[in-house]
Motif scaffolding. Structure first.
Motif, PDB file in Angstrom:
ATOM      1  N   ARG A   6     -52.109  23.611  11.030  1.00 18.45           N
ATOM      2  CA  ARG A   6     -52.625  24.046   9.731  1.00 18.45           C
ATOM      3  C   ARG A   6     -54.043  24.601   9.870  1.00 18.45           C
ATOM      4  O   ARG A   6     -54.374  25.645   9.295  1.00 18.45           O
ATOM      5  CB  ARG A   6     -52.585  22.866   8.745  1.00 18.45           C
ATOM      6  CG  ARG A   6     -53.148  23.174   7.364  1.00 18.45           C
ATOM      7  CD  ARG A   6     -52.624  24.452   6.754  1.00 18.45           C
ATOM      8  NE  ARG A   6     -51.160  24.512   6.748  1.00 18.45           N
ATOM      9  CZ  ARG A   6     -50.459  25.631   6.594  1.00 18.45           C
ATOM     10  NH1 ARG A   6     -51.090  26.779   6.471  1.00 18.45           N
ATOM     11  NH2 ARG A   6     -49.146  25.605   6.599  1.00 18.45           N
ATOM     12  N   VAL A   7     -54.881  23.924  10.646  1.00 22.96           N
ATOM     13  CA  VAL A   7     -56.242  24.412  10.884  1.00 22.96           C
ATOM     14  C   VAL A   7     -56.196  25.792  11.542  1.00 22.96           C
ATOM     15  O   VAL A   7     -56.924  26.715  11.146  1.00 22.96           O
ATOM     16  CB  VAL A   7     -57.024  23.421  11.776  1.00 22.96           C
ATOM     17  CG1 VAL A   7     -58.340  24.027  12.251  1.00 22.96           C
ATOM     18  CG2 VAL A   7     -57.300  22.131  11.017  1.00 22.96           C
ATOM     19  N   PHE A   8     -55.332  25.936  12.536  1.00 23.50           N
ATOM     20  CA  PHE A   8     -55.230  27.190  13.276  1.00 23.50           C
ATOM     21  C   PHE A   8     -54.739  28.326  12.380  1.00 23.50           C
ATOM     22  O   PHE A   8     -55.300  29.438  12.394  1.00 23.50           O
ATOM     23  CB  PHE A   8     -54.289  27.013  14.465  1.00 23.50           C
ATOM     24  CG  PHE A   8     -54.215  28.205  15.377  1.00 23.50           C
ATOM     25  CD1 PHE A   8     -55.182  28.407  16.345  1.00 23.50           C
ATOM     26  CD2 PHE A   8     -53.174  29.114  15.262  1.00 23.50           C
ATOM     27  CE1 PHE A   8     -55.120  29.514  17.192  1.00 23.50           C
ATOM     28  CE2 PHE A   8     -53.101  30.221  16.095  1.00 23.50           C
ATOM     29  CZ  PHE A   8     -54.075  30.433  17.068  1.00 23.50           C
ATOM     30  N   ILE A   9     -53.710  28.052  11.599  1.00 25.54           N
ATOM     31  CA  ILE A   9     -53.160  29.076  10.699  1.00 25.54           C
ATOM     32  C   ILE A   9     -54.216  29.530   9.697  1.00 25.54           C
ATOM     33  O   ILE A   9     -54.425  30.739   9.487  1.00 25.54           O
ATOM     34  CB  ILE A   9     -51.907  28.542   9.968  1.00 25.54           C
ATOM     35  CG1 ILE A   9     -50.751  28.381  10.962  1.00 25.54           C
ATOM     36  CG2 ILE A   9     -51.510  29.466   8.815  1.00 25.54           C
ATOM     37  CD1 ILE A   9     -49.562  27.606  10.412  1.00 25.54           C
ATOM     38  N   ARG A  48     -62.675  20.433  12.178  1.00 22.22           N
ATOM     39  CA  ARG A  48     -62.794  18.991  12.438  1.00 22.22           C
ATOM     40  C   ARG A  48     -61.410  18.409  12.692  1.00 22.22           C
ATOM     41  O   ARG A  48     -60.438  18.747  12.009  1.00 22.22           O
ATOM     42  CB  ARG A  48     -63.428  18.269  11.246  1.00 22.22           C
ATOM     43  CG  ARG A  48     -64.770  18.800  10.814  1.00 22.22           C
ATOM     44  CD  ARG A  48     -65.325  17.997   9.647  1.00 22.22           C
ATOM     45  NE  ARG A  48     -65.872  16.721  10.101  1.00 22.22           N
ATOM     46  CZ  ARG A  48     -67.177  16.488  10.195  1.00 22.22           C
ATOM     47  NH1 ARG A  48     -68.058  17.420   9.891  1.00 22.22           N
ATOM     48  NH2 ARG A  48     -67.608  15.309  10.622  1.00 22.22           N
ATOM     49  N   TYR A  49     -61.343  17.503  13.670  1.00 21.75           N
ATOM     50  CA  TYR A  49     -60.087  16.842  14.028  1.00 21.75           C
ATOM     51  C   TYR A  49     -60.354  15.348  14.176  1.00 21.75           C
ATOM     52  O   TYR A  49     -61.241  14.954  14.936  1.00 21.75           O
ATOM     53  CB  TYR A  49     -59.548  17.389  15.353  1.00 21.75           C
ATOM     54  CG  TYR A  49     -59.408  18.891  15.411  1.00 21.75           C
ATOM     55  CD1 TYR A  49     -58.218  19.516  15.067  1.00 21.75           C
ATOM     56  CD2 TYR A  49     -60.475  19.695  15.824  1.00 21.75           C
ATOM     57  CE1 TYR A  49     -58.086  20.897  15.133  1.00 21.75           C
ATOM     58  CE2 TYR A  49     -60.354  21.074  15.890  1.00 21.75           C
ATOM     59  CZ  TYR A  49     -59.170  21.674  15.543  1.00 21.75           C
ATOM     60  OH  TYR A  49     -59.042  23.041  15.602  1.00 21.75           O
ATOM     61  N   ASP A  50     -59.587  14.529  13.480  1.00 22.63           N
ATOM     62  CA  ASP A  50     -59.700  13.078  13.615  1.00 22.63           C
ATOM     63  C   ASP A  50     -58.737  12.636  14.710  1.00 22.63           C
ATOM     64  O   ASP A  50     -57.526  12.533  14.488  1.00 22.63           O
ATOM     65  CB  ASP A  50     -59.375  12.392  12.292  1.00 22.63           C
ATOM     66  CG  ASP A  50     -59.659  10.888  12.329  1.00 22.63           C
ATOM     67  OD1 ASP A  50     -59.776  10.327  13.439  1.00 22.63           O
ATOM     68  OD2 ASP A  50     -59.753  10.273  11.246  1.00 22.63           O
ATOM     69  N   LEU A  51     -59.272  12.369  15.884  1.00 15.54           N
ATOM     70  CA  LEU A  51     -58.431  12.043  17.039  1.00 15.54           C
ATOM     71  C   LEU A  51     -57.801  10.662  16.934  1.00 15.54           C
ATOM     72  O   LEU A  51     -56.855  10.359  17.665  1.00 15.54           O
ATOM     73  CB  LEU A  51     -59.245  12.152  18.328  1.00 15.54           C
ATOM     74  CG  LEU A  51     -59.913  13.502  18.602  1.00 15.54           C
ATOM     75  CD1 LEU A  51     -60.608  13.490  19.958  1.00 15.54           C
ATOM     76  CD2 LEU A  51     -58.913  14.649  18.516  1.00 15.54           C
ATOM     77  N   SER A  52     -58.326   9.834  16.035  1.00 11.71           N
ATOM     78  CA  SER A  52     -57.713   8.523  15.843  1.00 11.71           C
ATOM     79  C   SER A  52     -56.382   8.630  15.099  1.00 11.71           C
ATOM     80  O   SER A  52     -55.569   7.714  15.130  1.00 11.71           O
ATOM     81  CB  SER A  52     -58.666   7.608  15.063  1.00 11.71           C
ATOM     82  OG  SER A  52     -58.802   8.030  13.721  1.00 11.71           O
ATOM     83  N   LYS A  53     -56.162   9.771  14.451  1.00 10.07           N
ATOM     84  CA  LYS A  53     -54.937   9.961  13.673  1.00 10.07           C
ATOM     85  C   LYS A  53     -53.911  10.843  14.387  1.00 10.07           C
ATOM     86  O   LYS A  53     -52.697  10.650  14.229  1.00 10.07           O
ATOM     87  CB  LYS A  53     -55.275  10.590  12.314  1.00 10.07           C
ATOM     88  CG  LYS A  53     -56.110   9.689  11.418  1.00 10.07           C
ATOM     89  CD  LYS A  53     -56.401  10.372  10.092  1.00 10.07           C
ATOM     90  CE  LYS A  53     -57.209   9.466   9.167  1.00 10.07           C
ATOM     91  NZ  LYS A  53     -57.543  10.138   7.879  1.00 10.07           N
ATOM     92  N   GLU A  54     -54.405  11.807  15.164  1.00  6.29           N
ATOM     93  CA  GLU A  54     -53.478  12.801  15.707  1.00  6.29           C
ATOM     94  C   GLU A  54     -54.126  13.546  16.862  1.00  6.29           C
ATOM     95  O   GLU A  54     -55.333  13.823  16.840  1.00  6.29           O
ATOM     96  CB  GLU A  54     -53.128  13.793  14.593  1.00  6.29           C
ATOM     97  CG  GLU A  54     -52.015  14.742  14.886  1.00  6.29           C
ATOM     98  CD  GLU A  54     -51.640  15.554  13.644  1.00  6.29           C
ATOM     99  OE1 GLU A  54     -51.867  16.776  13.662  1.00  6.29           O
ATOM    100  OE2 GLU A  54     -51.146  14.956  12.667  1.00  6.29           O
ATOM    101  N   PHE A  55     -53.333  13.908  17.871  1.00  8.81           N
ATOM    102  CA  PHE A  55     -53.859  14.747  18.935  1.00  8.81           C
ATOM    103  C   PHE A  55     -53.668  16.211  18.532  1.00  8.81           C
ATOM    104  O   PHE A  55     -52.589  16.614  18.119  1.00  8.81           O
ATOM    105  CB  PHE A  55     -53.161  14.469  20.267  1.00  8.81           C
ATOM    106  CG  PHE A  55     -53.840  15.163  21.415  1.00  8.81           C
ATOM    107  CD1 PHE A  55     -54.945  14.582  22.017  1.00  8.81           C
ATOM    108  CD2 PHE A  55     -53.405  16.407  21.855  1.00  8.81           C
ATOM    109  CE1 PHE A  55     -55.611  15.232  23.057  1.00  8.81           C
ATOM    110  CE2 PHE A  55     -54.063  17.060  22.890  1.00  8.81           C
ATOM    111  CZ  PHE A  55     -55.169  16.463  23.488  1.00  8.81           C
ATOM    112  N   PRO A  56     -54.716  17.045  18.662  1.00  7.32           N
ATOM    113  CA  PRO A  56     -54.692  18.388  18.060  1.00  7.32           C
ATOM    114  C   PRO A  56     -54.062  19.484  18.907  1.00  7.32           C
ATOM    115  O   PRO A  56     -54.624  20.572  19.073  1.00  7.32           O
ATOM    116  CB  PRO A  56     -56.183  18.656  17.837  1.00  7.32           C
ATOM    117  CG  PRO A  56     -56.858  17.946  18.963  1.00  7.32           C
ATOM    118  CD  PRO A  56     -56.057  16.696  19.176  1.00  7.32           C
TER     119      PRO A  56
END
Length: 282
Positions: A6-9, A48-56
């Motif tokens: 979603r961030v990339f799109i 921004r990416y929350d790595l505790s929730k998901e690997f990006p």
């Protein structure tokens, strides 16, 4: 769906629809045929990416996690500037006949500097501070060294990493966060590659420092899509995002210098087909 997709799109759509076109301007990069490589660009993109929730990692196409980890370790762990120490050929265009890319990337990581506590290179200084001064606001690296630029075959693109430690209420462990500063980013060829690399780095640094992983912030001064990449991007972002993969880092490794590319895996990583034959501007 994958948050990274979603961030990339959204980023790509914004660049194409609202970016600045460099056609007709004097630009440095060229295609292999000598034609100027123009871009559509946006200034000051922050993701921004929350790595505790998901690997990006993108699911729109596959990101080669072992290859991007290999390059990361080449720079941060081996501190090498020679392509013969790499498994891939992504740096071949910038290497001399001996395989060197000059005083760039890993070379700068290996240079020792004098501190009050003694002599450290930049990586060892980060590891020292995460252990001894975790709340320091000075835990950072910088490989954009002006006095050595004339001896670099390519100026660093991803040039500075800042680490910052926080503590969640009720948590026994500290949380490691990081900001990657990047002067320039080829969105199709390198964006998610860099995101995954430095997400892996944060996971590694957190594990060897007995911390949890937190947020990764990616700051890009010039986020651009090359003219010949726009049709590929349009096709890529038209795909339906799939669920994000699970990230595995070998829990037995407690020393940063013991990690290998085989200590990193993406589990249940389902993706769309790869975009092939991407032209690279040099």
């Amino acid at each position: 769906m994958s948050y990274a997709d979603r961030v990339f799109i959204d980023m790509c759509r914004d660049i194409i629809d609202n970016g600045t076109d460099t056609r007709g301007e004097k630009v440095r990069p060229v295609w292999e045929d000598g034609t100027p490589a123009y871009t559509v660009k946006k200034f000051g993109v922050i993701n921004r990416y929350d790595l505790s929730k998901e690997f990006p990692a993108l699911t729109l196409r596959r990101t080669a996690i072992k290859s991007c980890t290999d390059e990361l370790l080449w720079i941060w762990q081996q501190k090498s500037n020679n392509i013969n120490d790499l498994h891939s050929h992504i740096w071949d265009s910038w290497a001399d006949e001996d395989g060197s890319i000059g005083k760039a990337y890993g070379y700068q990581m290996g240079v020792k500097h004098e501190y009050k506590e003694g002599m450290f290179d930049q990586v060892d200084r980060v590891l020292y501070d995460l252990k001894n001064n975790p709340y320091s606001r000075r835990i950072m690296t910088n490989i954009y060294v002006h006095q050595d630029l004339h001896e670099m075959n390519l100026y660093p693109c991803a040039y500075s990493m800042t680490f910052n430690v926080t503590k969640e209420p009720g948590s026994e462990k500290l949380t490691l966060n990081g900001i990657l500063n990047q002067r320039s980013n080829d969105v199709l060829a390198a964006n998610n590659w860099n995101v995954c690399q430095y997400a892996v780095l944060l996971h590694m640094m957190a594990q060897v420092s007995d911390m949890k992983v937190g947020e990764f912030v990616h700051v890009i001064a010039d986020a651009h899509i090359y003219d010949r990449h726009i049709p590929m991007i349009e096709e890529l972002i038209s795909r339906k995002p799939l669920p994000a993969p699970k990230f595995w880092l070998n829990p037995e490794v407690k020393d940063f210098y013991k990690f290998t590319r085989d200590d990193v895996k993406l589990i249940d990583y389902e993706t769309h087909e790869q975009i092939k034959n991407i032209p690279v501007a040099i």
